[in-house]
Motif scaffolding. Structure first.
Motif, PDB file in Angstrom:
ATOM      1  N   GLY A   9       0.839  -1.186   0.000  1.00  0.00           N
ATOM      2  CA  GLY A   9       0.000   0.000   0.000  1.00  0.00           C
ATOM      3  C   GLY A   9       0.877   1.239   0.000  1.00  0.00           C
ATOM      4  N   ALA A  10       0.380   2.314   0.581  1.00  0.00           N
ATOM      5  CA  ALA A  10       1.114   3.582   0.538  1.00  0.00           C
ATOM      6  C   ALA A  10       2.481   3.496   1.220  1.00  0.00           C
ATOM      7  N   ILE A  11       2.545   2.873   2.406  1.00  0.00           N
ATOM      8  CA  ILE A  11       3.821   2.769   3.119  1.00  0.00           C
ATOM      9  C   ILE A  11       4.775   1.844   2.377  1.00  0.00           C
ATOM     10  N   GLY A  12       4.281   0.695   1.944  1.00  0.00           N
ATOM     11  CA  GLY A  12       5.133  -0.244   1.210  1.00  0.00           C
ATOM     12  C   GLY A  12       5.704   0.365  -0.054  1.00  0.00           C
ATOM     13  N   GLN A  13       4.882   1.116  -0.779  1.00  0.00           N
ATOM     14  CA  GLN A  13       5.368   1.753  -2.005  1.00  0.00           C
ATOM     15  C   GLN A  13       6.361   2.866  -1.693  1.00  0.00           C
ATOM     16  N   GLU A  35       1.409 -10.837  -9.830  1.00  0.00           N
ATOM     17  CA  GLU A  35       1.139 -10.194 -11.127  1.00  0.00           C
ATOM     18  C   GLU A  35       0.301  -8.928 -10.975  1.00  0.00           C
ATOM     19  N   ALA A  36      -0.464  -8.831  -9.877  1.00  0.00           N
ATOM     20  CA  ALA A  36      -1.249  -7.623  -9.634  1.00  0.00           C
ATOM     21  C   ALA A  36      -0.366  -6.465  -9.158  1.00  0.00           C
ATOM     22  N   LEU A  37       0.772  -6.800  -8.577  1.00  0.00           N
ATOM     23  CA  LEU A  37       1.697  -5.780  -8.063  1.00  0.00           C
ATOM     24  C   LEU A  37       2.743  -5.371  -9.082  1.00  0.00           C
TER      25      LEU A  37
END
Length: 200
Positions: A9-13, A35-37
């Motif tokens: 999500g926002a933190i991971g990105q 594959e969605a990421l």
């Protein structure tokens, strides 16, 4: 040393951007299939690789960038966390202290990751700040680190420096580390402080 970010999500990105800026390989995973990421991972940088959760957990150092309530599910993905370092970037928003056995939130998280060395870090910066370059006008953005495993702090501090941050060690989780814990209605004194350390 290999690294994985669990949660995209926002933190991971934001954390993935930090690795990409320094051309450091990092795996990313979430509850969604890799594959969605992949499109977003590729957009961040060629060294940000989406994998399944199981494959991502082969990394030496795991960063938890997930909602606090999901940490147990991640912990169940491995029978033992021996040899792993877990960096807890979560915050226990809305969780009452009694739900945490009156422990600091990271000490509570550590109980789920049997055998791991757990370090609290990267949790006190808001997403927009964490996503930006930590080097500004000759200063490095501070990240606070705390752990009950003294030998785990050094490698995480080194990673922080590689990413361009200035690590400040706060000691054990129930001592200086409590300054950055956000849980229930209790806010650590250093939570969401955006501080810089000038180069000497």
């Amino acid at each position: 040393m290999s690294y994985a970010i669990i949660g995209f999500g926002a933190i991971g990105q934001a954390l993935a951007h930090a690795f990409a800026r320094k051309n450091i390989d990092v795996t990313v995973a979430s509850r969604r299939p890799p594959e969605a990421l992949t499109p977003q991972a590729r957009a961040i940088g060629p060294r940000v690789i989406a994998k399944s959760l199981r494959n991502a957990l082969e990394a030496d150092t795991i960063i938890l960038a997930i909602p606090f309530g999901e940490h147990r599910e991640v912990a169940k993905a491995l029978p033992s966390w021996e040899g792993k370092t877990v960096i807890d970037a979560t915050n226990a928003f809305g969780v009452l202290p009694e739900e945490l056995d009156s422990l600091p939130s990271s000490a509570f998280v550590a109980k789920a990751f049997t055998g791991a060395k757990l370090v609290k870090g990267f949790n006190h910066l808001i997403t927009a700040t964490l996503a930006t370059d930590p080097v500004v006008e000759g200063g490095h953005r501070v990240v606070f680190l705390s752990s009950d495993d003294e030998d785990a702090i050094g490698p995480v501090a080194d990673l922080s420096k590689q990413l361009g941050f200035a690590p400040v060690e706060l000691g054990k989780l129930n001592e200086g580390g409590a300054l950055t814990h956000a849980r229930g209605r209790i806010w650590g004194q250093l939570i969401f402080q955006d501080l810089f350390k000038k180069e000497q």
